[in-house]
Design a protein around this motif. Structure first.
Motif, mmCIF file in Angstrom:
data_model
loop_
_atom_site.group_PDB
_atom_site.id
_atom_site.type_symbol
_atom_site.label_atom_id
_atom_site.label_comp_id
_atom_site.label_asym_id
_atom_site.label_seq_id
_atom_site.Cartn_x
_atom_site.Cartn_y
_atom_site.Cartn_z
ATOM 1 N N ALA A 280 -53.025 35.669 23.423
ATOM 2 C CA ALA A 280 -52.728 34.263 23.145
ATOM 3 C C ALA A 280 -51.444 34.127 22.338
ATOM 4 C CB ALA A 280 -53.902 33.617 22.402
ATOM 5 N N GLY A 281 -51.239 35.038 21.369
ATOM 6 C CA GLY A 281 -50.009 35.006 20.584
ATOM 7 C C GLY A 281 -48.781 35.255 21.435
ATOM 8 N N GLY B 207 -51.628 25.735 21.717
ATOM 9 C CA GLY B 207 -51.994 26.320 20.441
ATOM 10 C C GLY B 207 -53.247 25.723 19.830
ATOM 11 N N ARG B 208 -53.591 24.516 20.210
ATOM 12 C CA ARG B 208 -54.805 23.883 19.672
ATOM 13 C C ARG B 208 -56.062 24.520 20.232
ATOM 14 N NH1 ARG B 208 -54.699 17.755 20.823
ATOM 15 N NH2 ARG B 208 -56.437 17.795 19.337
ATOM 16 N N HIS B 209 -55.963 25.187 21.377
ATOM 17 C CA HIS B 209 -57.136 25.749 22.046
ATOM 18 C C HIS B 209 -57.119 27.271 22.106
ATOM 19 C CE1 HIS B 209 -58.060 21.661 23.478
ATOM 20 N NE2 HIS B 209 -56.770 21.551 23.720
ATOM 21 N N ALA B 210 -56.012 27.881 21.730
ATOM 22 C CA ALA B 210 -55.880 29.326 21.844
ATOM 23 C C ALA B 210 -56.710 30.043 20.778
ATOM 24 C CB ALA B 210 -54.409 29.725 21.703
ATOM 25 N N VAL C 85 -48.207 37.185 14.621
ATOM 26 C CA VAL C 85 -48.389 37.689 15.980
ATOM 27 C C VAL C 85 -47.451 36.968 16.949
ATOM 28 C CG1 VAL C 85 -50.027 37.774 17.907
ATOM 29 C CG2 VAL C 85 -50.756 38.458 15.609
ATOM 30 N N GLU C 86 -47.385 35.660 16.815
ATOM 31 C CA GLU C 86 -46.541 34.850 17.695
ATOM 32 C C GLU C 86 -45.077 35.254 17.592
ATOM 33 O OE1 GLU C 86 -44.976 30.273 17.614
ATOM 34 O OE2 GLU C 86 -47.109 30.616 17.232
ATOM 35 N N MET C 87 -44.577 35.416 16.366
ATOM 36 C CA MET C 87 -43.162 35.729 16.191
ATOM 37 C C MET C 87 -42.838 37.157 16.596
ATOM 38 S SD MET C 87 -41.865 33.577 12.853
ATOM 39 C CE MET C 87 -43.238 33.889 11.764
ATOM 40 N N ILE C 88 -43.750 38.097 16.366
ATOM 41 C CA ILE C 88 -43.516 39.471 16.821
ATOM 42 C C ILE C 88 -43.410 39.515 18.337
ATOM 43 C CG2 ILE C 88 -44.579 41.751 17.043
ATOM 44 C CD1 ILE C 88 -45.705 41.366 14.220
ATOM 45 N N CYS C 89 -44.332 38.840 19.013
ATOM 46 C CA CYS C 89 -44.291 38.811 20.478
ATOM 47 C C CYS C 89 -43.007 38.158 20.985
ATOM 48 C CB CYS C 89 -45.513 38.071 21.014
ATOM 49 S SG CYS C 89 -47.093 38.923 20.735
ATOM 50 N N ALA C 90 -42.593 37.058 20.342
ATOM 51 C CA ALA C 90 -41.356 36.388 20.735
ATOM 52 C C ALA C 90 -40.158 37.296 20.501
ATOM 53 C CB ALA C 90 -41.193 35.083 19.955
ATOM 54 N N GLY C 91 -40.140 38.014 19.368
ATOM 55 C CA GLY C 91 -39.029 38.906 19.068
ATOM 56 C C GLY C 91 -38.905 40.031 20.075
ATOM 57 N N VAL C 92 -40.043 40.610 20.470
ATOM 58 C CA VAL C 92 -40.015 41.690 21.470
ATOM 59 C C VAL C 92 -39.497 41.159 22.802
ATOM 60 C CG1 VAL C 92 -41.463 43.246 22.824
ATOM 61 C CG2 VAL C 92 -41.838 43.023 20.360
#
Length: 309
Positions: free
Chosen positions: A82-83, A182-185, A197-204
């Motif tokens: 989800a992230g 994001g409201r349902h994840a 988690v979200e920013m790490i995934c975006a950075g990769v």
């Protein structure tokens, strides 16, 4: 984590003011920072550094806080998935797309295109959550876009680059739909861990895209890039660590139509900061636009009578 209903969220506006002001002011200032940073650094790579650094710092902080707290745990595979989805839609496509577009677009035109985010949030909420678009909210959305249009006046000169405009508009669409998702994840219960988690995934993801696009070869560190690097540092600390965390909190505790009002306010903040820090003139057009945007935010944010409790 207990998620409150939309009706319950409507009745607690005051606790939202702090996070809203952070998103309003800090993200308004990032227009200037992104424009400075992209002057000497490739857009996808600078955002990859921004989100990887902020995400890893947050993740390390969360890991440290988990010690001696048996109620907290590491993210599950489902939460990482989800992230990754939300990281793709918000930081990668939304912020990364806007930064890429600012290579050709003025900050004013980019602001106008990004001001469509609340439209996508309301439409997405209508489709996913069956939330009714009331007359005040509809008028507020229309007034908000009108106010930003008056502010940036993109039709006063040459038309914007079509590809860059399409990328910025696509980023706004992804950000709006990602906010609804994001409201349902599924999310970790530990505060700040979902943002990490979200920013790490975006950075990769942005690192991969930057490499495939040949951006690594365009990075030249010299004295000319010092200001751009300082802008990236500002984006990491304030734009990501502080403002993204506040935005994530709002996604879980505020109605989407309230959270999305930052897209109308950010351009006004950018203009005011330019007037304050750079002695830029604020004329009648700016004052008119600010008034229209203030009315728009009031129409969207103020609870309707039938929803008061």
């Amino acid at each position: 984590m207990r998620i409150r209903t939309p009706a319950q969220r409507e009745c607690t506006i005051m606790p939202l003011l702090g996070p809203l002001m952070i998103v309003y002011v800090v993200w308004g200032s990032t227009y200037l920072a992104m424009k400075v940073a992209v002057g000497h650094l490739p857009p996808l790579t600078l955002n990859a550094v921004r989100f990887l650094a902020a995400g890893l710092i947050l993740y390390a902080l969360c890991a440290w806080r988990r010690r001696g707290r048996p109620g907290y745990r590491r993210p599950t595979a489902r939460e990482w998935r989800a992230g990754a989805i939300q990281g793709l839609l918000l930081p990668a496509a939304g912020t990364g797309g806007a930064t890429w577009a600012e290579q050709e677009l003025s900050s004013g035109v980019a602001a106008l295109l990004l001001a469509t985010i609340p439209l996508w949030i309301v439409i997405g909420s209508r489709v996913v959550d069956k939330e009714r678009i009331s007359l005040p909210v509809g008028l507020g959305l229309l007034a908000g876009v009108t106010g930003v249009a008056v502010l940036v006046n993109p039709f006063g000169g040459d038309p914007p680059d079509p590809l860059s405009a399409a990328v910025a508009l696509g980023g706004a669409l992804c950000w709006g739909l990602g906010s609804v998702y994001g409201r349902h994840a599924p999310r970790p219960e530990q505060p700040l861990l979902a943002s990490a988690v979200e920013m790490i995934c975006a950075g990769v993801l942005l690192t991969v895209l930057g490499g495939l696009g040949g951006e690594f070869g365009r990075v030249e560190l010299s004295s000319d890039t010092t200001v751009s690097l300082l802008a990236v540092a500002y984006l990491i600390v304030f734009g990501s660590l502080i403002a993204y965390t506040a935005y994530e909190w709002l996604l879980q505790n505020a109605p989407p139509r309230i959270t999305g009002t930052y897209a109308f306010v950010n351009p006004v903040v950018a203009v005011l900061l330019g007037w304050w820090l750079l002695d830029e003139e604020v004329g009648p057009r700016t004052l008119l636009a600010g008034t229209i945007i203030a009315i728009a935010v009031a129409l969207i944010v103020l609870p309707r009578k039938r929803e008061k409790h």
